[in-house]
Design an enzyme around this catalytic site. Sequence first.
Site, mmCIF file in Angstrom:
data_model
loop_
_atom_site.group_PDB
_atom_site.id
_atom_site.type_symbol
_atom_site.label_atom_id
_atom_site.label_comp_id
_atom_site.label_asym_id
_atom_site.label_seq_id
_atom_site.Cartn_x
_atom_site.Cartn_y
_atom_site.Cartn_z
ATOM 1 N N GLU A 64 0.795 -1.237 0.000
ATOM 2 C CA GLU A 64 0.000 0.000 0.000
ATOM 3 C C GLU A 64 0.826 1.286 0.000
ATOM 4 O O GLU A 64 0.667 2.139 0.888
ATOM 5 C CB GLU A 64 -0.994 -0.003 1.174
ATOM 6 N N GLU A 73 -6.271 -7.171 -1.676
ATOM 7 C CA GLU A 73 -6.936 -7.184 -0.371
ATOM 8 C C GLU A 73 -8.378 -6.763 -0.559
ATOM 9 O O GLU A 73 -8.653 -5.808 -1.284
ATOM 10 C CB GLU A 73 -6.304 -6.163 0.594
#
Length: 387
Positions: free
Chosen positions: A206, A326
């Site tokens: 991320e 995710e």
Amino acid sequence: MKCLCLIAILAIVIAQNYSDLGVEAASSDAFVSRKGVQFILNGKPFYANGFNAYWLTYEATDPATRFKITNVLQNATSHGLTIVRTWGFRDGGYRALQTAPGSYDEVTFQVRKGLDFAIAEAKRLGIKLIIPFVNNYSDFGGRKQYVDWAKSKDQSVTSEDDFYTNPLVKEFYKNHVKTMVNRVNTLTKVAYKDEPTIMAWELMNEPQCKADPSGKTLTAWITEMAPYVKSLDSNHLLSTGLEGFYGDSSPERKNSLNPAAANVLGTDFIANHNLDAIDFASFHSYPDLWFPNLDENSRLDTLRKWLEGHIEDAQNILKKPLILGEFGKLTSTPGYTLAQRDAVFNATFDTIYASAQKGGSAAGALFWHVISDGMDNLKDSLSICTQ
Ligand SMILES: *[C@@H]1O[C@H](CO)[C@@H](O)[C@H](O)[C@H]1NC(C)=O
Ligand SMILES: *[C@@H]1O[C@H](CO)[C@@H](O)[C@H](O)[C@H]1NC(C)=O
Ligand SMILES: *[C@@H]1O[C@H](CO)[C@@H](O)[C@H](O)[C@H]1NC(C)=O
Ligand SMILES: *[C@@H]1O[C@H](CO)[C@@H](O)[C@H](O)[C@H]1NC(C)=O
């Protein structure tokens, strides 16, 4: 407190069974490669059906808890889940993998069989792994630890975003990449770069860079680091680990799909992936976090649009496969029910499958995240427990 049970999603996981598309099983001991917008394994299309378990190395480091890795991976394969995304880092602190820049703890790598064990177990059980090299956030070290290490070596760094530009920090990162890919697993005797059990690396979990909301700083960093990884390891696929927020290169998408708060995070889904050394695009989906004020139906609708937008762009602009690295449903959402979670999983798998059926760019999804029985310390409002 009891964990939610993996069995609850069994029916949905079967709906995500890609076998009618003539796919290859993850257990094949060959490298996953890419052809156009699809992943290929042994000449056949390959889809990623799996989950996140970031804790594998951490728990493998302790002989008393190592059985949890075996349990979870076994449970996973029995449910048709064959890809696991797990951390390839723990920078500084307790049970560190990298204790200081360029210094590694054999205990975590090997002596008590940490990461080496996690990879060997995945190999034995026919599971493939996606491994990010570092964390955006300060959990388990991350960018903050790298910048702190540089500070202790008298570099003039002030924020975590200096990670992307400070020359010494960049050397630390490259050194970690080099150590990882050249690592020879003491259990399998195979170098990580030659290990087909590893499906792909991600540059970071991320990545964000608020210091430059234009996304250009992050793009420049990816432009430097992605070819570096590929120069040391040409066997493995590489992606960014991005959450998938749009930036200046797609103003319309930025407007219609981003949560407003994401516009200052310095990422650009198109520009960050539009590089030859990036083999596939990465994105995540957390509508509960991003759109807390929507009702459940609108949130599902937002989720479908988020998925479809990225699938179209991977297909038509990037011309690469796309993995939803995710996703999940927060049990802490007001009014949460199991049926709501199943609806999120169903909408996600259904949208991806619809693309896969047409030979499209959606190449699979990994839900966040599985923990094992007795791991309540790692429990959060997204965990799904095997038992
Ligand atoms: C799943 O994990 C549990 C322990 O958490 C274990 O007892 C069980 O045998 C596992 N099931 C499978 C199918 O591997
Ligand atoms: C997927 O479907 C095929 C054929 O319908 C079946 O043989 C196989 O067991 C299924 N796999 C899983 C994991 O459910
Ligand atoms: C990324 O790191 C920054 C700190 O530099 C933090 O503020 C932000 O919340 C992190 N994002 C994620 C998704 O972890
Ligand atoms: C799953 O999603 C599809 C389309 O998105 C819908 O037709 C179907 O009814 C859904 N099934 C469940 C159990 O929610």
